[in-house]
Design a protein around this motif. Structure first.
Motif, short mmCIF file in Angstrom:
data_model
loop_
_atom_site.label_atom_id
_atom_site.label_comp_id
_atom_site.label_asym_id
_atom_site.label_seq_id
_atom_site.Cartn_x
_atom_site.Cartn_y
_atom_site.Cartn_z
N ILE A 15 1.23 3.99 -3.18
CA ILE A 15 1.00 5.43 -2.99
C ILE A 15 2.21 6.23 -3.45
O ILE A 15 2.08 7.25 -4.15
CB ILE A 15 0.68 5.73 -1.51
CG1 ILE A 15 -0.67 5.11 -1.11
CG2 ILE A 15 0.66 7.24 -1.24
CD1 ILE A 15 -0.98 5.16 0.36
N ILE A 35 2.46 6.21 -7.33
CA ILE A 35 1.55 7.17 -7.96
C ILE A 35 2.13 8.57 -7.89
O ILE A 35 2.09 9.34 -8.86
CB ILE A 35 0.16 7.10 -7.28
CG1 ILE A 35 -0.50 5.74 -7.56
CG2 ILE A 35 -0.74 8.22 -7.78
CD1 ILE A 35 -1.76 5.50 -6.77
N ARG A 36 2.68 8.92 -6.73
CA ARG A 36 3.26 10.25 -6.57
C ARG A 36 4.53 10.39 -7.41
O ARG A 36 4.77 11.45 -8.01
CB ARG A 36 3.57 10.52 -5.11
CG ARG A 36 3.93 11.98 -4.86
CD ARG A 36 4.10 12.29 -3.40
NE ARG A 36 4.61 13.65 -3.25
CZ ARG A 36 5.03 14.16 -2.11
NH1 ARG A 36 5.02 13.42 -1.00
NH2 ARG A 36 5.48 15.39 -2.04
N THR A 95 0.83 -1.21 0.00
CA THR A 95 0.00 0.00 0.00
C THR A 95 0.86 1.25 0.00
O THR A 95 0.62 2.20 -0.77
CB THR A 95 -0.92 0.01 1.23
OG1 THR A 95 -1.73 -1.17 1.23
CG2 THR A 95 -1.82 1.24 1.22
#
Length: 307
Positions: free
Chosen positions: A149, A152-153, A145
């Motif tokens: 995240i 994506i950033r 997870t």
């Protein structure tokens, strides 16, 4: 249009996937049938079941990823890239930890050391295996997870290193620092199972080698041969694990440097797939129960073909 380099890597991956899925699927099925009969599994079989199931999933994701990269690259980048990344990260993290726990279990069961801490671990570790497996699943989910995240950033904010280095503004330097330290987040969690695996493997190899020399001095050839085979199997397992681990690190590094193309990704996947497939074969031939079941299955197939 796919190059010859990419297609050859894909063909090799297909072969490794077939071997790996059959080998790991066989291990999972044998242990499941055994559990159905007795309603219990030994700690080693628990780890093997989780490891083989995870590796089966890895091969499925690996071949699916290669197909998308070679033939449906636009669809892959637009629709399934993040979903695939999440699945890959979870399976890969869990694979590393399950293989590590298998190495630790072999170490505490087989190695002979008189240190009080080792003796205490030898007594308690088998009972901790179910909790360690559950903890591995939870830990892998959390790490996945966080990594997704960050991915994506990274995809939205980070640029190539060359352009970042030429950017002397504060925002440019902040972006560069974020990219640099975010990459460590992908690498550091992988080192913990690797170091545990390396330490336990060295301990076990040292113990087996010392015991082999003692038996050799006693002229007990049969026992010496058994220990020598065990050393070869463990050394092969260690080499495959280390190769796969550094393959993952190199793949991440080349991706971070903006040097990772489709062909390189497929070849790095080949390295990991080779480890999974080869280790499954080693496990089947060295585990008495799995070897017996494989011989029985081959005999039944031979009889069916003759009929």
């Amino acid at each position: 249009m796919s190059t010859l380099f990419e297609l050859f890597g894909f063909i090799l991956l297909v072969i490794e996937t077939l071997i790996g899925m059959m080998g790991n699927g066989f291990i999972a099925i044998v242990n499941f049938i055994d559990w159905q009969r007795s309603r219990k599994l030994s700690p080693a079989d628990m780890i093997l079941s989780c490891l083989s199931f995870c590796r089966f999933a890895f091969h499925a994701f690996a071949i699916q990823n290669a197909i998308f990269l070679l033939f449906f690259i636009d669809t892959f980048l637009k629709n399934v890239h993040i979903a695939y990344t999440a699945s890959w990260l979870f399976v890969n993290t869990a694979n590393l930890w399950f293989a590590t726990w298998l190495s630790v279990l072999y170490c505490v069961k087989i190695a002979t050391f008189s240190h009080p801490l080792f003796l205490q671990m030898k007594q308690r570790f088998p009972g901790l295996v179910p909790w360690l497996l559950l903890g591995t699943v939870a830990f892998s989910a959390i790490i996945t997870t966080i990594k997704v995240i960050m991915t994506i950033r990274l995809m939205s904010e980070c640029k190539r290193i060359e352009s970042l280095l030429s950017n002397n503004t504060d925002s440019g330097m902040k972006t560069f620092n974020f990219c640099k330290y975010s990459t460590l987040l992908f690498v550091v969690p992988e080192f913990f199972p690797f170091l545990i695996f390396l330490f336990s493997s060295i301990l076990l190899l040292t113990s087996l080698w010392r015991h082999k020399n003692l038996l050799q001095n006693s002229a007990r050839d049969v026992s010496t041969e058994v220990h020598l085979n065990a050393i070869k199997a463990l050394a092969s397992f260690s080499i495959l694990y280390i190769s796969s681990f550094f393959g993952d690190i190199l793949q991440l590094y080349f991706s971070w440097m903006g040097m990772s193309g489709i062909g390189m990704n497929i070849w790095f996947t080949d390295v990991t797939a080779a480890y999974s497939s080869a280790h499954a074969i080693i496990l089947i031939f060295l585990n008495p129960k799995l070897k017996q079941e494989s011989v029985k299955m081959l005999h039944q197939l031979k009889c069916a073909c003759m009929c």
